[in-house]
Design an enzyme around this catalytic site. Structure first.
Site, PDB file in Angstrom:
ATOM      1  N   HIS A 134       0.526  -0.805  -0.204  1.00 28.38           N
ATOM      2  CA  HIS A 134      -0.209  -0.117  -0.169  1.00 28.38           C
ATOM      3  C   HIS A 134       0.709   0.781   0.475  1.00 28.38           C
ATOM      4  O   HIS A 134       1.653   1.375   0.007  1.00 28.38           O
ATOM      5  CB  HIS A 134      -0.562   0.533   1.232  1.00 28.38           C
ATOM      6  N   ASP A 153       2.896  -6.894   1.498  1.00 24.86           N
ATOM      7  CA  ASP A 153       1.430  -6.020   2.359  1.00 24.86           C
ATOM      8  C   ASP A 153       1.918  -5.380   2.822  1.00 24.86           C
ATOM      9  O   ASP A 153       1.419  -4.414   3.620  1.00 24.86           O
ATOM     10  CB  ASP A 153       0.645  -7.338   3.331  1.00 24.86           C
ATOM     11  N   ASP A 188      -8.879  -5.468  -5.758  1.00 24.47           N
ATOM     12  CA  ASP A 188      -9.271  -4.582  -5.114  1.00 24.47           C
ATOM     13  C   ASP A 188      -8.364  -3.930  -3.820  1.00 24.47           C
ATOM     14  O   ASP A 188      -8.484  -2.963  -3.425  1.00 24.47           O
ATOM     15  CB  ASP A 188     -10.826  -4.476  -5.012  1.00 24.47           C
TER      16      ASP A 188
END
Length: 434
Positions: A66, A323, A170
């Site tokens: 992210h 992640d 997503d």
């Protein structure tokens, strides 16, 4: 002409399946020229480097992480993100689309790509020689649904044709199965990777750790394993019907490993990954109530941890994902159950996995490097790098014994949400080539 000779370095190459304790590697102008036991003939101006005790492997590849930017630059900018990735040995970095605004159309993609170009000017803090950490290749996942809300599909064909879109995800559960079926049917001819996270939010409820004896002991709401496995079973059935290849993200339970093994045995076109922290820790670590251990999916029970490690070794699971999920100090410094889920990891994954899995002989060094480099690249439908003469040098040089203290001053990420903050670790990346 710039020529370097790495002498007596341990070479790990998952592509050829080799782990050789002592080799010389000659690199000229970013190209591997020779890999031999002893290289005695080299250009006069060659930089010689004694690499005894060091490890040289292909550059690491992160499947999904992210970024704070755009929208949450106080958490992480693209510049700090690529800085952290480079310092952790990653030469390829793939970013999920859940920024603000999200990467769900061409304008949003252009926005993050432009900011990504600016990230090339990142700095490495106290490390003065920026040239030894070239900027990783930056890829972006295109959103499956508008606003990553799971309600309406994006212009998939437009995004698929755009440069820099590595695939579609997503990064959030997609629980409308009718929509998911249509998405898989539309995506099949586009030939791009599709990553799905199996999670049923209704079954999760207010759960913040894996349901079981430990959750009762710690007095924390439990997140049942079936919240993952029922969603995974539905995804596998849709893959069987549509035939669309899918990557399963964030596998965290022993039963999920069984379901994936059965699906692969049936010939379903799937790959799967788990996060690096789910291979290191289980629910027993939560006795500290450290909010940086609040993850999604939550850490598994001891049986889940054992199954994930075994599944990775046997190839049921394909790759380790970082992640990397940054948050500010203020966001994370709250009660465990109130903390947003996620932790950083780009700079920590390799040393901690090496120390806990390789040095303890749970895995071989080759197995670890394969799951962090070659297999993630293959999941992204990319050609993995190899340590072969004539190939471009996409490499990571790692010192397994170098000590360092995890603190704000030594981390290149803007965020510090990690349970290892303040601890001394062994193992650090010294250089990357790209």
């Amino acid at each position: 002409m710039n020529t370097e000779l790495l002498q007596q370095v341990r070479v790990i190459d998952p592509v050829s399946g080799t782990d050789v304790r002592s080799l010389d590697v000659l690199i000229t102008d970013g190209v591997i020229k020779a890999v031999q036991e002893n290289i005695s003939h080299y250009p006069a101006q060659t930089q010689l480097r004694n690499c005894q005790g060091l490890v040289l492997g292909p550059g690491l590849v992160d499947l999904y992480s992210h970024s704070g930017e755009p929208g949450f630059e106080e958490r992480e900018t693209l510049a700090s993100l690529v800085s952290a990735a480079a310092a952790g040995g990653f030469t390829r970095l793939s970013i999920l689309p859940d920024t603000m605004p999200p990467v769900d159309n061409l304008a949003g993609l252009a926005r993050v790509q432009q900011k990504g170009l600016g990230a090339r000017d990142w700095g490495l803090g106290a490390r003065e020689d920026h040239s030894i950490f070239p900027t990783p290749l930056l890829y972006f996942w295109g959103a499956l649904t508008v606003g990553v809300q799971g309600q309406q599909m994006t212009e998939l064909a437009e995004l698929a044709a755009a440069t820099g879109v590595v695939g579609f995800a997503d990064g959030q559960p997609l629980e409308n199965l009718a929509l998911l079926r249509r998405l898989l049917e539309y995506l099949k001819p586009l030939g791009k990777p599709v990553a799905l996270w199996p999670c049923d939010r209704q079954l999760v409820g207010n759960g913040v750790m894996r349901e079981g004896a430990q959750s009762l002991c710690f007095g924390l709401p439990g997140n049942p394993a079936i919240a993952e496995t029922t969603a995974l079973a539905a995804i596998l059935e849709l893959v069987a019907v549509t035939g669309t290849p899918v990557h399963i993200m964030r596998v965290s339970t022993a039963r999920s490993v069984e379901l994936i093994q059965e699906a692969k045995a049936r010939g379903l076109p799937i790959t799967a990954s788990t996060s690096w922290m789910h291979l290191l820790l289980d629910t027993q670590a939560l006795n500290s109530y450290n909010p940086s251990l609040r993850l999604e999916p939550p850490l598994g029970n001891p049986a889940d941890l054992a199954a994930l490690r075994q599944g990775m070794c046997t190839g049921i699971l394909d790759a380790i994902a970082i992640d990397h999920t940054p948050y500010t100090y203020e966001e994370k410094t709250v009660a465990f159950a109130e903390a947003p889920p996620g932790a950083i990891g780009l700079e920590l994954a390799l040393p901690l996995l090496w120390h806990n899995l390789v040095e303890t002989s749970v895995w071989s060094a080759l197995e670890l490097w394969r799951c962090l480099s070659t297999h993630p690249a293959e999941c992204l439908q990319q050609i993995p790098s190899a340590i072969t003469p004539g190939k471009p040098a996409e490499l990571t040089l790692f010192d397994p014994q170098q000590p360092w203290l995890v603190e704000r001053q030594t981390l290149h990420s803007l965020a510090t949400n990690t349970p290892w903050l303040g601890q001394k670790l062994s193992g650090r990346v010294l250089q990357t080539w790209l």
